[in-house]
Write a protein that holds these residues in place. Structure first.
Motif, PDB file in Angstrom:
ATOM      1  N   GLY A  28      -7.979   1.960   9.542  1.00 33.92           N
ATOM      2  CA  GLY A  28      -6.959   2.779   8.886  1.00 33.92           C
ATOM      3  C   GLY A  28      -5.843   1.963   8.269  1.00 33.92           C
ATOM      4  N   LYS A  74      -7.875  -1.415   4.356  1.00 37.65           N
ATOM      5  CA  LYS A  74      -8.765  -2.463   3.858  1.00 37.65           C
ATOM      6  C   LYS A  74      -9.727  -1.918   2.793  1.00 37.65           C
ATOM      7  CE  LYS A  74     -10.565  -3.104   7.937  1.00 37.65           C
ATOM      8  NZ  LYS A  74      -9.869  -2.083   8.757  1.00 37.65           N
ATOM      9  N   SER A  75     -10.395  -0.801   3.134  1.00 33.27           N
ATOM     10  CA  SER A  75     -11.360  -0.238   2.181  1.00 33.27           C
ATOM     11  C   SER A  75     -10.643   0.203   0.918  1.00 33.27           C
ATOM     12  CB  SER A  75     -12.085   0.960   2.792  1.00 33.27           C
ATOM     13  OG  SER A  75     -12.861   0.536   3.877  1.00 33.27           O
ATOM     14  N   THR A  76      -9.496   0.826   1.109  1.00 32.83           N
ATOM     15  CA  THR A  76      -8.735   1.308  -0.045  1.00 32.83           C
ATOM     16  C   THR A  76      -8.392   0.152  -0.978  1.00 32.83           C
ATOM     17  OG1 THR A  76      -7.823   3.019   1.387  1.00 32.83           O
ATOM     18  CG2 THR A  76      -6.713   2.636  -0.713  1.00 32.83           C
TER      19      THR A  76
HETATM   20  N1  LIG Z   1      -9.096  10.173   0.039  1.00 36.44           N
HETATM   21  C1  LIG Z   1      -8.134  10.039   0.959  1.00 36.44           C
HETATM   22  N2  LIG Z   1      -7.142  10.948   1.030  1.00 36.44           N
HETATM   23  C2  LIG Z   1      -6.156  10.807   1.936  1.00 36.44           C
HETATM   24  N3  LIG Z   1      -6.122   9.824   2.818  1.00 36.44           N
HETATM   25  C3  LIG Z   1      -7.082   8.881   2.825  1.00 36.44           C
HETATM   26  C4  LIG Z   1      -8.148   8.955   1.879  1.00 36.44           C
HETATM   27  N4  LIG Z   1      -8.961   7.904   2.106  1.00 36.44           N
HETATM   28  C5  LIG Z   1      -8.436   7.204   3.122  1.00 36.44           C
HETATM   29  N5  LIG Z   1      -7.321   7.788   3.558  1.00 36.44           N
HETATM   30  C6  LIG Z   1      -6.453   7.286   4.597  1.00 36.44           C
HETATM   31  O1  LIG Z   1      -5.923   6.050   4.161  1.00 36.44           O
HETATM   32  C7  LIG Z   1      -5.825   5.166   5.228  1.00 36.44           C
HETATM   33  C8  LIG Z   1      -6.536   3.881   4.913  1.00 36.44           C
HETATM   34  O2  LIG Z   1      -7.933   4.121   4.881  1.00 36.44           O
HETATM   35  P1  LIG Z   1      -9.006   2.965   4.673  1.00 36.44           P
HETATM   36  O3  LIG Z   1      -8.605   2.156   3.494  1.00 36.44           O
HETATM   37  O4  LIG Z   1     -10.323   3.559   4.689  1.00 36.44           O
HETATM   38  O5  LIG Z   1      -8.781   2.107   6.024  1.00 36.44           O
HETATM   39  P2  LIG Z   1      -9.671   0.953   6.625  1.00 36.44           P
HETATM   40  O6  LIG Z   1     -10.785   0.686   5.665  1.00 36.44           O
HETATM   41  O7  LIG Z   1      -8.733  -0.177   6.775  1.00 36.44           O
HETATM   42  O8  LIG Z   1     -10.164   1.469   7.928  1.00 36.44           O
HETATM   43  C9  LIG Z   1      -6.378   5.861   6.468  1.00 36.44           C
HETATM   44  O9  LIG Z   1      -5.286   6.393   7.193  1.00 36.44           O
HETATM   45  C10 LIG Z   1      -7.191   7.004   5.881  1.00 36.44           C
HETATM   46  O10 LIG Z   1      -7.180   8.106   6.750  1.00 36.44           O
END
Ligand SMILES: Nc1ncnc2c1ncn2[C@@H]1O[C@H](COP(=O)(O)OP(=O)(O)O)[C@@H](O)[C@H]1O
Ligand SMILES: [Mg+2]
Lengths: 233, 412
Positions: free
Chosen positions: A46, A49-51
């Motif tokens: 959370g 990273k993916s974002t």
């Molecule tokens: N489409 C979305 N809408 C709202 N919140 C999101 C969305 N995608 C991810 N999040 C939130 O953004 C945060 C970062 O997510 P993400 O980048 O997937 O984290 P990681 O890959 O580091 O686990 C998390 O709190 C997730 O719940």
């Protein structure tokens, strides 16, 4: 390392999500990635990273700040141009393989090259076969993608990611679903790619051993970079 | 199989690996196209039939002297200080066309006109014993009339040449023969309002299929007709002309109208009621068949929509690896067009079988074989419309596919 060519660079990347409440998922992320570098992104689940990876991938364009690839400004370019940049310069490996189930492994690997139209059909076929060989899959080339084991499928997807010899390979937990033997194989391949052909790998990972073995690790927390270097306690 | 174009390759692979859906989608189009083709051929057949019916009795252009109604009011002039009121009524003027030969010569020079001849129409009574029928005798040179109306083709007894050679011969409609209980070579008494009564010999009986015509119409020699109205050889009531292109008759009629004070009437005006009936039927048939086609195309839409929903992963990875939105649209539209083309081709085959089956149904006289008409243009039109509808049915899901956001898919 610092005097090598910069392949990818971000300037103050920030991003918000509005659902269910507005929050800043990425905050002023600035870093550089160099050619031939094996870079890992770590951080709690959370942390964004993916974002961040999707922003780097050019598929997510809804962020603030700037992204450069090979010194070209990517931010603000048109969708069709971005598609071309991805085709030419970026390879993707995800936790899931995303192979097209109706096609043979070979055809799956060929698809991005067929789209690129740089080589003839025969050359593309030959190159795809070479990439499969690199990943130890030459025997599986003509099997339908759906008939392979999970580890094999992931390796096919790596072959697909490198078919166009991209400058950058972006990975989101590429070994997340793999057993230790396949993980090792994937890691070795990545290591070889960066050393032999100077391609850059940016991989999100949970696997600390995987991160430790990489050239450099960037750690994210709450959307901010907290460290650029290896500091595993 | 080695296909150069990668989008086509992907589309074909989807089609081939999803045979069942492809067949279902194509089958919908097959039925739609078959019905479309069939109904349009039926409609054309009916129109052709009704046109033929019209041209058994009508020339493309008819020139005659119209009945005039007296003007109701003569206005005050210097000479006539008082306005005169008159009840409007038909003027009993002669129907004679003056100097018909000059007009006929002029018409013969027109390149758009193929046949011209003059006719003497006489209102007559047909008598046999006490029974009497009212009708119209057409005084013609029968062979001229035959070249326009093809009378010989609907003669059920006798021979046209007998009328050409015999001043006392008559060819009557089937209805007259039945009502007056007359047969070939019987005598019939014909009288006109001018008090002329003649005994004529029935040398032929025709059946146009129109009971109204068959009960009233007869052909006699032109000179005989002139005798019925006590007129000389210059007397002519109607000039009939056929044109090269029947649809252009109104324009040609307009041109002729400039040459003569008499009424020049194209067949479309004379038969406006039949034509509007044809139009309503044609429109209805087209609307129904098009609706069926659209329902069929909905099958393609549905199946492609499903494919897109099931292939979100594939679409996403294609987009990630550099396929553009347009590539994705091309892939899915190609799939639709392939399904549509298969459906259209089989549908045209099926439609042709239906048409041939019906075209061989014998309805009996006067209709003959079932009136169904088809030519290359109807097949072309069916194919093009089928492909067009398919294109739109495929385009909507394709557009949806092109708008898939890969990031959203990869996050799952
Ligand atoms: N489409 C979305 N809408 C709202 N919140 C999101 C969305 N995608 C991810 N999040 C939130 O953004 C945060 C970062 O997510 P993400 O980048 O997937 O984290 P990681 O890959 O580091 O686990 C998390 O709190 C997730 O719940
Ligand atoms: Mg993640």
């Amino acid at each position: 390392m610092e005097n090598r060519k910069i392949v990818l660079q971000t300037e103050g990347i920030g991003k918000y999500f509005h659902d269910p409440v507005t929050f800043k998922v990425l905050d002023d992320v600035s870093f550089k990635a160099y050619s031939g570098e094996f870079l890992t992104l770590v951080g709690k689940s959370g942390s964004g990273k993916s974002t961040l990876l999707y922003c780097l991938s050019t598929m997510d364009t809804n962020y603030e700040g700037n992204l450069f690839i090979n010194e070209e400004k990517i931010t603000g370019q048109k969708a069709d141009d971005l598609a071309m940049i991805r085709n030419k310069s970026i390879g993707f490996v995800f936790q899931f393989h995303y192979l097209l189930p109706e096609f043979s492994c070979l055809k799956n690997v060929m698809l991005p090259a067929l789209k690129r139209k740089q080589y003839s059909m025969e050359e593309v076929e030959h190159r795809a076969f070479e990439k499969l060989k690199l990943l130890g899959l030459e025997d599986q080339a003509l099997k339908p993608a759906s008939k392979l084991s999970g580890g094999q499928q992931q390796r096919v997807s790596i072959a697909r990611a490198i078919i166009n010899d991209p400058d950058i390979i972006l990975c989101d937990e590429p070994t997340g679903n793999l057993d230790s033997k396949n993980t090792e194989l994937v890691f070795d391949t990545f290591y070889r790619i960066t050393r032999d052909s100077g391609q850059t790998i940016i991989a999100v990972t949970h696997d600390l051993d995987f991160a430790k073995a990489s050239d450099r690790t960037i750690e994210l927390a709450d959307g901010k970079i907290v460290s650029h270097h290896k500091s595993f306690n | 199989m080695k296909i150069k174009n990668v989008n086509l390759d992907i589309a074909l692979t989807h089609i081939i690996t999803r045979k069942r859906q492809t067949i279902v989608a194509a089958l919908g189009v097959t039925i739609g196209i078959a019905i479309y083709l069939f109904m349009n051929s039926l409609s054309s057949g009916f129109t052709m039939y009704s046109r033929n019916e019209i041209f058994k009795n009508n020339a493309h252009i008819k020139i005659y002297k119209e009945d005039k109604t007296s003007t109701p009011l003569s206005y005050t002039t210097a000479n006539e200080p008082l306005p005169i009121l008159v009840n409007p009524q038909l003027l009993s003027e002669s129907k004679k066309i003056i100097n018909p030969n000059r007009l006929i010569e002029q018409l013969k020079e027109e390149s758009s006109i193929t046949h011209v001849f003059a006719q003497v129409n006489v209102d007559v009574f047909y008598n046999n014993g006490k029974t009497q029928l009212k009708g119209t005798a057409n005084g013609v040179h029968i062979l001229e009339a035959d070249s326009m109306f093809d009378i010989a083709s609907y003669m059920i007894a006798g021979d046209l040449n007998d009328l050409a050679e015999n001043k006392n011969a008559i060819i009557i409609g089937k209805g007259i023969a039945e009502n007056l209980n007359l047969r070939l070579n019987d005598n019939i008494t014909v009288s006109s309002s001018f008090g002329v009564v003649k005994l004529l010999k029935i040398k032929g009986i025709f059946s146009t299929g129109n009971s109204f015509t068959d009960k009233a119409k007869s052909y006699i020699q032109q000179s005989t007709a002139q005798q019925f109205v006590k007129e000389d050889i210059a007397y002519v009531t109607t000039i009939l002309a056929n044109t090269k292109n029947q649809e252009a008759s109104p324009q040609i009629a307009e041109k002729i109208q400039a040459l003569t004070p008499y009424t020049v009437e194209p067949w479309q005006v004379t038969n406006a009621d039949v034509l509007s009936g044809d139009l309503v039927r044609g429109t209805m048939m087209r609307a129904i068949s098009l609706s069926i086609l659209i329902v069929a195309a909905f099958g393609i839409y549905n199946i492609l929509n499903m494919t897109v929903m099931q292939k979100l992963n594939d679409i996403s990875i294609l987009k990630a690896t550099g396929f553009s939105g347009r590539d994705v649209i091309t892939i899915f539209v190609t799939e639709a067009l392939i399904m549509g083309a298969i459906g259209c081709l089989i549908g045209i085959g099926l439609g042709t079988l239906l048409i041939l089956a019906l075209a061989n149904v014998y309805m009996g006289p006067p209709v003959g074989y079932f009136p169904i008409y088809f030519d290359a243009s109807i097949f072309m039109k069916s194919f093009i419309i089928g492909m067009l509808v398919t294109f739109f049915a495929g385009f909507i899901p394709a557009l949806k596919a092109s708008r898939v956001d890969p990031v959203e898919i990869f996050r799952k």
